[in-house]
Enzyme design. Structure first.
Site, PDB file in Angstrom:
ATOM      1  N   ASN A  16     -10.150   0.285   0.175  1.00 36.83           N
ATOM      2  CA  ASN A  16      -8.693   0.350   0.181  1.00 36.83           C
ATOM      3  C   ASN A  16      -8.178  -0.208  -1.145  1.00 36.83           C
ATOM      4  O   ASN A  16      -8.291  -1.404  -1.397  1.00 36.83           O
ATOM      5  CB  ASN A  16      -8.164  -0.470   1.360  1.00 36.83           C
TER       6      ASN A  16
ATOM      7  N   CYS B 231       0.805  -1.229   0.000  1.00 43.49           N
ATOM      8  CA  CYS B 231       0.000   0.000   0.000  1.00 43.49           C
ATOM      9  C   CYS B 231       0.839   1.281   0.000  1.00 43.49           C
ATOM     10  O   CYS B 231       0.311   2.363  -0.245  1.00 43.49           O
ATOM     11  CB  CYS B 231      -0.947   0.012   1.189  1.00 43.49           C
TER      12      CYS B 231
ATOM     13  N   HIS C 102      -2.805   7.431   2.976  1.00 39.82           N
ATOM     14  CA  HIS C 102      -3.280   6.179   2.383  1.00 39.82           C
ATOM     15  C   HIS C 102      -4.709   5.921   2.856  1.00 39.82           C
ATOM     16  O   HIS C 102      -5.036   6.064   4.025  1.00 39.82           O
ATOM     17  CB  HIS C 102      -2.359   5.030   2.817  1.00 39.82           C
TER      18      HIS C 102
HETATM   19  N1  ACO Z   1     -18.557  -7.859   9.665  1.00 35.99           N
HETATM   20  C1  ACO Z   1     -19.068  -8.079  10.887  1.00 35.99           C
HETATM   21  N2  ACO Z   1     -18.288  -8.404  11.934  1.00 35.99           N
HETATM   22  C2  ACO Z   1     -16.973  -8.513  11.729  1.00 35.99           C
HETATM   23  C3  ACO Z   1     -16.386  -8.298  10.466  1.00 35.99           C
HETATM   24  C4  ACO Z   1     -17.234  -7.953   9.400  1.00 35.99           C
HETATM   25  N3  ACO Z   1     -16.788  -7.719   8.149  1.00 35.99           N
HETATM   26  N4  ACO Z   1     -15.050  -8.467  10.569  1.00 35.99           N
HETATM   27  C5  ACO Z   1     -14.800  -8.766  11.845  1.00 35.99           C
HETATM   28  N5  ACO Z   1     -15.960  -8.806  12.553  1.00 35.99           N
HETATM   29  C6  ACO Z   1     -16.153  -9.088  13.967  1.00 35.99           C
HETATM   30  C7  ACO Z   1     -15.070  -9.943  14.566  1.00 35.99           C
HETATM   31  O1  ACO Z   1     -15.301 -11.315  14.313  1.00 35.99           O
HETATM   32  C8  ACO Z   1     -15.189  -9.596  16.022  1.00 35.99           C
HETATM   33  O2  ACO Z   1     -16.260 -10.329  16.567  1.00 35.99           O
HETATM   34  P1  ACO Z   1     -16.161 -10.909  18.075  1.00 35.99           P
HETATM   35  O3  ACO Z   1     -16.041  -9.699  18.959  1.00 35.99           O
HETATM   36  O4  ACO Z   1     -17.446 -11.637  18.217  1.00 35.99           O
HETATM   37  O5  ACO Z   1     -14.944 -11.771  18.089  1.00 35.99           O
HETATM   38  C9  ACO Z   1     -15.593  -8.131  16.015  1.00 35.99           C
HETATM   39  O6  ACO Z   1     -16.086  -7.867  14.694  1.00 35.99           O
HETATM   40  C10 ACO Z   1     -14.454  -7.192  16.295  1.00 35.99           C
HETATM   41  O7  ACO Z   1     -13.321  -7.597  15.546  1.00 35.99           O
HETATM   42  P2  ACO Z   1     -11.980  -6.809  15.612  1.00 35.99           P
HETATM   43  O8  ACO Z   1     -10.990  -7.463  14.712  1.00 35.99           O
HETATM   44  O9  ACO Z   1     -11.611  -6.610  17.048  1.00 35.99           O
HETATM   45  O10 ACO Z   1     -12.479  -5.445  14.992  1.00 35.99           O
HETATM   46  P3  ACO Z   1     -11.714  -4.085  14.937  1.00 35.99           P
HETATM   47  O11 ACO Z   1     -12.464  -3.064  15.657  1.00 35.99           O
HETATM   48  O12 ACO Z   1     -10.265  -4.231  15.218  1.00 35.99           O
HETATM   49  O13 ACO Z   1     -11.880  -3.745  13.408  1.00 35.99           O
HETATM   50  C11 ACO Z   1     -10.557  -3.758  11.415  1.00 35.99           C
HETATM   51  C12 ACO Z   1     -11.299  -4.597  12.428  1.00 35.99           C
HETATM   52  C13 ACO Z   1     -11.538  -2.851  10.690  1.00 35.99           C
HETATM   53  C14 ACO Z   1      -9.867  -4.651  10.398  1.00 35.99           C
HETATM   54  C15 ACO Z   1      -9.529  -2.907  12.208  1.00 35.99           C
HETATM   55  O14 ACO Z   1      -8.698  -3.710  12.974  1.00 35.99           O
HETATM   56  C16 ACO Z   1      -8.709  -2.065  11.323  1.00 35.99           C
HETATM   57  O15 ACO Z   1      -9.165  -1.080  10.824  1.00 35.99           O
HETATM   58  N6  ACO Z   1      -7.445  -2.412  11.129  1.00 35.99           N
HETATM   59  C17 ACO Z   1      -6.611  -1.763  10.189  1.00 35.99           C
HETATM   60  C18 ACO Z   1      -6.462  -2.686   9.088  1.00 35.99           C
HETATM   61  C19 ACO Z   1      -6.638  -2.088   7.752  1.00 35.99           C
HETATM   62  O16 ACO Z   1      -7.154  -1.023   7.536  1.00 35.99           O
HETATM   63  N7  ACO Z   1      -6.155  -2.847   6.821  1.00 35.99           N
HETATM   64  C20 ACO Z   1      -6.194  -2.491   5.464  1.00 35.99           C
HETATM   65  C21 ACO Z   1      -5.028  -3.065   4.799  1.00 35.99           C
HETATM   66  S1  ACO Z   1      -3.608  -2.512   5.523  1.00 35.99           S
HETATM   67  C22 ACO Z   1      -3.224  -1.093   4.916  1.00 35.99           C
HETATM   68  O17 ACO Z   1      -3.708  -0.707   3.887  1.00 35.99           O
HETATM   69  C23 ACO Z   1      -2.281  -0.351   5.698  1.00 35.99           C
END
Ligand code: ACO
Length: 326
Positions: A283, A120, A253
């Site tokens: 993204n 990215c 980004h």
């Molecule tokens: N729909 C519904 N529920 C979901 C989904 C979904 N698509 N995905 C995960 N969940 C659930 C999980 O199973 C979990 O359930 P549980 O509590 O029953 O176990 C709950 O949601 C919370 O999951 P977390 O992983 O703790 O959620 P978080 O608040 O961390 O959000 C996310 C996840 C959006 C991926 C976050 O960690 C994030 O933004 N990370 C950055 C990653 C990113 O942006 N990556 C892009 C690529 S990297 C880059 O470009 C730099």
């Protein structure tokens, strides 16, 4: 002696097909027994829709349209281009590079062409490379493209990743100028963090070896992204001796609205100065920054003479920033 800058003289972008809304994605995933919702996706990521390429569309075919748009804005023809750099992790083939395929498509006969792979952060890496080659006098005019068909690396059974990404391409034309353009660039890496974001599949004796999908530790990516984006922003601002209040636009980004907001808050950049397109594009990895840039140039927000901070962060781990006077 006057200083040579790389100046942006044109921008362009392209997204394929019709938008896929969160509701459309929810319906598609439900067929596989995967549960998600528009509300969850919007609250956690800010994404409302994304675009996916169809089978015939590739990084070079989307890159070609973005490049032609940028060339048209710049008012240049392909034979004026000395260098084509494409940032992609989802190139058309292993080799030739996507940049060579694009060089052929646009007919940039005298250009050198190569790809940059920094996930990215790829566009910032590519821009930094082209800037250095222009500043050194090696090339005069460079086409820098970020193009991805990242949808091909998505595991439709993994709701934590497949809701996040989209396809597209963005391009800029840089030209040597004695007027200020790119003011400062910095790029960094930390391979010790390779385990938090990866796509491990490789071709091995005619078969794919390793998981050919994106794997991610979302929370680790989130924390590292916010910290590293903040650090590298300060580096380029300090290098150019520009106080953050003088910044007109912040184009980080486009991974996730919460990362964007946290990075802006850490830098003390007000929301009105932040360019956001993650809601529209999802993204798009290396394409995200040039897509957002082109949008804001074409809708008239970014004006000549203004300063903008472009930033990338992603798999590797890699990160970087470019401070630019438009
Ligand atoms: N729909 C519904 N529920 C979901 C989904 C979904 N698509 N995905 C995960 N969940 C659930 C999980 O199973 C979990 O359930 P549980 O509590 O029953 O176990 C709950 O949601 C919370 O999951 P977390 O992983 O703790 O959620 P978080 O608040 O961390 O959000 C996310 C996840 C959006 C991926 C976050 O960690 C994030 O933004 N990370 C950055 C990653 C990113 O942006 N990556 C892009 C690529 S990297 C880059 O470009 C730099």
């Amino acid at each position: 002696m006057t200083q040579t800058y790389a100046k942006i003289i044109g921008t362009g972008s392209f997204v394929p097909n019709e938008p896929i809304t969160n509701d459309m994605l929810v319906e598609r995933l439900a067929k596989n027994g995967i549960e998600t919702s528009d509300q969850w996706i919007q609250e956690r990521t800010g994404i409302c829709q994304r675009y996916w390429a169809n089978e015939g569309q590739t990084a070079s075919s989307m890159g070609e349209i973005a490049a032609r748009n940028a060339m048209e804005m710049a008012g240049i023809s392909a034979d004026e281009i000395d260098l084509v750099v494409v940032a992609t992790s989802t190139g058309d083939m292993l080799f030739p590079s996507t940049a060579c395929l694009l060089q052929s498509k646009i007919g940039a006969k005298k250009a050198a062409a190569f790809d940059v792979q920094a996930a990215c952060s790829g566009f910032i890496y590519a821009l930094t490379t082209a800037n250095a080659m222009i500043q050194s006098g090696q090339v005069k005019t460079a086409l820098v493209v970020g193009a991805e068909v990242i949808s091909r690396l998505l595991d439709w059974n993994d709701r934590t990743t497949c809701v996040l990404f989209g396809d597209g391409a963005g391009a800029v034309i840089l030209r040597a100028s004695d007027e200020p353009g790119v003011l400062s660039c910095r790029i960094h890496s930390d391979g010790d963090l390779s385990h938090i974001l990866h796509s491990k599949g490789v071709i091995y004796n005619g078969a794919i070896k390793g998981e050919p999908f994106i794997g991610m530790d979302g929370q680790a990516v989130f924390k590292n992204a916010v910290t590293l984006l903040g650090d590298v922003a300060l580096e380029v601002l300090e290098d150019a001796q520009l106080p953050v209040e003088k910044l007109d636009w912040f184009i980080p980004h486009q991974a996730n609205i919460r990362i964007i907001q946290a990075a802006a808050k850490r830098l003390n950049v007000p929301v009105e100065k932040v360019i956001v397109s993650v809601n529209e594009h999802g993204n798009t990895s290396a394409a995200s920054v040039p897509l957002a840039l082109d949008k804001a140039v074409r809708d008239g927000r970014i004006q000549r003479g203004q300063t903008m901070l472009l930033q990338g962060v992603g798999g590797g781990f890699t990160w970087g920033a470019a401070l630019i006077q438009y």
